[in-house]
Design a protein around this motif. Structure first.
Motif, PDB file in Angstrom:
ATOM      1  N   TYR A   2       0.823  -1.211   0.000  1.00  0.00           N
ATOM      2  CA  TYR A   2       0.000   0.000   0.000  1.00  0.00           C
ATOM      3  C   TYR A   2       0.858   1.262   0.000  1.00  0.00           C
ATOM      4  CZ  TYR A   2      -4.295  -2.584   0.660  1.00  0.00           C
ATOM      5  OH  TYR A   2      -5.371  -3.404   0.475  1.00  0.00           O
ATOM      6  N   LEU A  36      -8.252   1.188   3.409  1.00  0.00           N
ATOM      7  CA  LEU A  36      -7.324   0.519   2.479  1.00  0.00           C
ATOM      8  C   LEU A  36      -7.853   0.578   1.043  1.00  0.00           C
ATOM      9  CD1 LEU A  36      -6.158  -2.568   4.614  1.00  0.00           C
ATOM     10  CD2 LEU A  36      -4.862  -0.486   4.090  1.00  0.00           C
ATOM     11  N   ASN A 107     -16.012 -10.257   8.805  1.00  0.00           N
ATOM     12  CA  ASN A 107     -14.965 -10.609   9.769  1.00  0.00           C
ATOM     13  C   ASN A 107     -13.988  -9.457  10.006  1.00  0.00           C
ATOM     14  OD1 ASN A 107     -15.858 -13.180  10.307  1.00  0.00           O
ATOM     15  ND2 ASN A 107     -14.597 -14.152   8.728  1.00  0.00           N
ATOM     16  N   MET A 192     -22.785  -8.779  -1.057  1.00  0.00           N
ATOM     17  CA  MET A 192     -21.787  -7.945  -1.718  1.00  0.00           C
ATOM     18  C   MET A 192     -22.433  -6.787  -2.487  1.00  0.00           C
ATOM     19  SD  MET A 192     -19.110  -9.384  -0.665  1.00  0.00           S
ATOM     20  CE  MET A 192     -17.703  -8.747  -1.555  1.00  0.00           C
TER      21      MET A 192
ATOM     22  N   GLY B  45     -11.135  -6.337  -1.774  1.00  0.00           N
ATOM     23  CA  GLY B  45     -12.102  -7.038  -0.930  1.00  0.00           C
ATOM     24  C   GLY B  45     -13.385  -7.460  -1.616  1.00  0.00           C
ATOM     25  N   GLU B  46     -13.413  -7.406  -2.939  1.00  0.00           N
ATOM     26  CA  GLU B  46     -14.665  -7.702  -3.644  1.00  0.00           C
ATOM     27  C   GLU B  46     -14.770  -9.151  -4.112  1.00  0.00           C
ATOM     28  OE1 GLU B  46     -17.275  -5.734  -4.555  1.00  0.00           O
ATOM     29  OE2 GLU B  46     -16.572  -3.728  -4.022  1.00  0.00           O
ATOM     30  N   GLY B  48     -12.710 -12.197  -3.220  1.00  0.00           N
ATOM     31  CA  GLY B  48     -12.439 -13.357  -2.369  1.00  0.00           C
ATOM     32  C   GLY B  48     -11.353 -14.306  -2.872  1.00  0.00           C
ATOM     33  N   THR B  51      -8.675 -15.195  -0.286  1.00  0.00           N
ATOM     34  CA  THR B  51      -9.149 -15.614   1.041  1.00  0.00           C
ATOM     35  C   THR B  51      -8.184 -16.588   1.720  1.00  0.00           C
ATOM     36  OG1 THR B  51     -11.430 -15.377   0.306  1.00  0.00           O
ATOM     37  CG2 THR B  51     -11.080 -16.680   2.306  1.00  0.00           C
ATOM     38  N   ALA B  58     -12.325 -16.714   7.915  1.00  0.00           N
ATOM     39  CA  ALA B  58     -11.959 -16.332   6.546  1.00  0.00           C
ATOM     40  C   ALA B  58     -11.787 -14.814   6.416  1.00  0.00           C
ATOM     41  CB  ALA B  58     -13.039 -16.815   5.582  1.00  0.00           C
ATOM     42  N   PHE B  59     -10.657 -14.421   5.854  1.00  0.00           N
ATOM     43  CA  PHE B  59     -10.378 -12.999   5.607  1.00  0.00           C
ATOM     44  C   PHE B  59      -9.866 -12.821   4.183  1.00  0.00           C
ATOM     45  CE2 PHE B  59     -10.203 -13.136  10.198  1.00  0.00           C
ATOM     46  CZ  PHE B  59     -10.648 -11.888  10.608  1.00  0.00           C
ATOM     47  N   ASP B  60     -10.143 -11.646   3.605  1.00  0.00           N
ATOM     48  CA  ASP B  60      -9.530 -11.281   2.331  1.00  0.00           C
ATOM     49  C   ASP B  60      -8.124 -10.788   2.659  1.00  0.00           C
ATOM     50  OD1 ASP B  60     -11.860 -11.660   0.733  1.00  0.00           O
ATOM     51  OD2 ASP B  60     -12.641  -9.731   1.386  1.00  0.00           O
ATOM     52  N   CYS B  62      -5.922  -9.508   0.878  1.00  0.00           N
ATOM     53  CA  CYS B  62      -5.496  -8.302   0.144  1.00  0.00           C
ATOM     54  C   CYS B  62      -5.782  -7.035   0.933  1.00  0.00           C
ATOM     55  CB  CYS B  62      -6.183  -8.222  -1.220  1.00  0.00           C
ATOM     56  SG  CYS B  62      -7.960  -7.887  -1.147  1.00  0.00           S
ATOM     57  N   ILE B  63      -6.827  -7.064   1.789  1.00  0.00           N
ATOM     58  CA  ILE B  63      -7.140  -5.860   2.571  1.00  0.00           C
ATOM     59  C   ILE B  63      -6.860  -6.116   4.055  1.00  0.00           C
ATOM     60  CG2 ILE B  63      -8.725  -4.756   0.944  1.00  0.00           C
ATOM     61  CD1 ILE B  63     -11.065  -5.933   2.636  1.00  0.00           C
ATOM     62  N   TYR B  64      -5.840  -6.910   4.317  1.00  0.00           N
ATOM     63  CA  TYR B  64      -5.426  -7.193   5.691  1.00  0.00           C
ATOM     64  C   TYR B  64      -3.944  -6.846   5.774  1.00  0.00           C
ATOM     65  CZ  TYR B  64      -5.319  -9.774  10.133  1.00  0.00           C
ATOM     66  OH  TYR B  64      -5.211 -10.125  11.453  1.00  0.00           O
TER      67      TYR B  64
END
Ligand SMILES: Cc1cc2nc3c(=O)[nH]c(=O)nc-3n(C[C@@H](O)[C@@H](O)[C@H](O)COP(=O)(O)OP(=O)(O)OC[C@H]3O[C@@H](n4cnc5c(N)ncnc54)[C@H](O)[C@@H]3O)c2cc1C
Ligand code: FES
Ligand code: FES
Lengths: 295, 161
Positions: A2, A36, A107, A192, B45-46, B48, B51, B58-60, B62-64
């Motif tokens: 980022y 983000l 989550n 979504m 985050g769109e 998955g 994941t 479960a987390f994405d 890419c945005i963590y």
């Protein structure tokens, strides 16, 4: 990677406040599901961040001695929906946030971040408006408690001064006890998707379960920020459950909202949703209170 | 920006990795640990495709931010392999049910289905669909993916009885 100028991982609320004061341009990052994305898209490229992600004292739900329910702003949507206090006393809030995005977003996304971005479509916001949520905001010198309606200053803008952090969301006992509620998210897809319109109603019935004793009606996307419809609410308090009552609520709500046309939907369509969804939400809320709807 | 040391567990192995504090977890898993089952589809985050499981949720990735993974347990599809190098029941089911076409989404779907498969609770088909609703597939039309998850869930529940 980022495009972040610098990021500081705060270890406590006081530590976060100190770093926010030292760097007035730094932004708070909690779950990051707004920030983000904005960095990725370039809108916040090169920003400085103070991460509150690891401050565990800001997570979870607790019952206070006076019966008020305190929600830590870092509580994720999924943990809120699973929480036994929320399930038992304010199920409508857990049900509302269970409609956010998809499982991965639920989550990571936090309820504090959901209201602090100042967005009208936030799925937790209309329900928190209906619940008259009080917000505890902690700053360098003191902490203050304000109603959620005063937090929103305009689209994308909330009442946070430099160094201030949202540290608790409080639902007072008088706003959940004997109330039942229902939230409807109207969107194009079942997951979504962002709400075209969101509508939350909470209500309280008399002992005979045939008359509205109290009602709170709140919307998202019916105006630039989430809102209540106080005139519509007043107009049906004391009324017997009837078609006339539902129609009155819908008609008066129409006079209080200010939806816009966006690429998602026209103003006219949103007005139709405003009138229709408040009736549907109220019907469900009444049923949950044990009331009977004729016809 | 700064270099920092990240200590975490990845697929049951303790790791100490030097990372940039601006890295996403997906960056670190792919570029530092070469776990290329973690796909980058959208990076917002769109979709998955990235994941992973972090402490079994479960987390994405890419945005963590990778710095948030300190002390956590991370699992990717590579970690599903057994001691003999064989693939797991859910991977086999994706093959058997024709739930894979181009395959770009597959690893993400498999990781999203793990919390369902590892849970002791029963799941209806609708509940399964809800749990995989954060993953996009451009090829299969989802039915075969849901079939694969449903089948393995049924098998695992029967084996528990
Ligand atoms: C793919 C995707 C789908 C989504 N779908 C939905 C949806 O269906 N419905 C919906 O409502 N939302 C949706 N969202 C947005 C939702 O995830 C966010 O609004 C989330 O709740 C923000 O919380 P966060 O902690 O992740 O945010 P962050 O990005 O960390 O923060 C958001 C904002 O709040 C501020 N902030 C955060 N915590 C605090 C605090 N404690 N005190 C002061 N300021 C704070 C930050 O500075 C920032 O301005 C979606 C997001 C994505 C990426
Ligand atoms: S790449 Fe992470 S959700 Fe698409
Ligand atoms: S198999 Fe191609 S995207 Fe799912």
């Amino acid at each position: 990677m980022y495009d972040i100028k610098k990021i500081y991982k705060a270890t406590s609320v006081q530590d976060a406040i100190k770093h926010l004061v030292d760097d007035p341009n730094a932004l708070i990052i909690a779950g990051g599901s707004d920030i983000l994305i904005k960095i990725h898209k370039g809108k916040l490229a090169g920003c400085s961040l103070v991460s509150i992600h690891d401050i565990d004292e800001l997570r979870g739900v607790s019952m206070q001695d006076n019966g008020d329910i305190k929600i830590g702003p870092l509580t994720s949507f999924s943990n809120l929906s699973k929480d036994h206090i929320i399930k038992r006393y304010i199920p409508v809030l857990g049900e509302a946030v269970d409609q956010v995005g998809g499982p991965q977003i639920r989550n990571i996304g936090t309820i504090g971040g959901n209201i602090s971005n100042g967005v009208t479509s936030a799925d937790s916001a209309s329900t928190l408006f209906a619940l008259n949520a009080m917000l505890e905001i902690t700053g360098p010198n003191n902490s203050r408690i304000i109603p959620i309606s005063e937090y929103y200053l305009g689209p994308g803008k909330v009442d946070l001064k430099n160094g201030e952090v949202l540290t608790a969301i409080i639902i007072t006992k008088e706003n959940y006890e004997d109330f039942t509620g229902h939230y409807i998210k109207y969107a194009m897809r079942e997951a979504m998707d962002i709400a075209t319109l969101g509508c939350c109603v909470t209500c309280k019935l008399n002992d005979q379960k045939d008359t509205i004793k109290d009602v709170h009606l709140a919307y998202g996307v019916a105006g630039p920020i989430p809102m209540r419809c106080p005139r519509a609410e007043k107009s049906i308090i004391g009324m017997k459950i009837s078609d006339e009552m539902f129609n009155t609520l819908g008609k008066i709500a129409l006079t209080e909202v200010k939806p816009r046309t966006s690429w998602r939907a026209s103003k006219e369509f949103r007005l139709q949703l405003v009138e229709e969804l408040c009736k549907r939400s109220l019907k469900e809320a009444i049923k949950k209170s044990g009331g009977v709807i004729n016809g | 920006m700064a270099k920092v040391v990240l200590s975490c567990t990845v697929n049951s192995e303790p790791q100490q990795i030097i990372i940039d504090d601006r890295d996403s977890l997906a960056d670190v898993l792919r570029d530092k640990l070469h776990l290329t089952s973690v796909k980058k589809g959208c990076e917002v985050g769109e979709c998955g495709a990235c994941t992973v499981l972090i402490n079994d949720e479960a987390f994405d990735s890419c945005i963590y931010l990778a710095i948030w993974a300190e002390g956590k347990e991370i699992r990717t599809v590579e970690g599903l392999m057994d001691a003999d190098g064989e693939i797991s029941d859910i991977q086999q089911a994706f093959i058997d049910e024709a739930a894979v076409q181009c395959g770009f989404c597959t690893c993400g779907f498999i990781m999203s289905s793990m919390p369902i498969l590892e849970s002791d609770e029963e799941y209806t088909r609708d509940e399964i669909r809800k749990q995989i609703a954060g993953n996009f597939c451009r090829c299969t039309g989802y039915e075969n993916i849901a079939n694969a998850v449903e089948k393995v869930k049924e098998d695992r529940m029967n084996n528990k009885k």
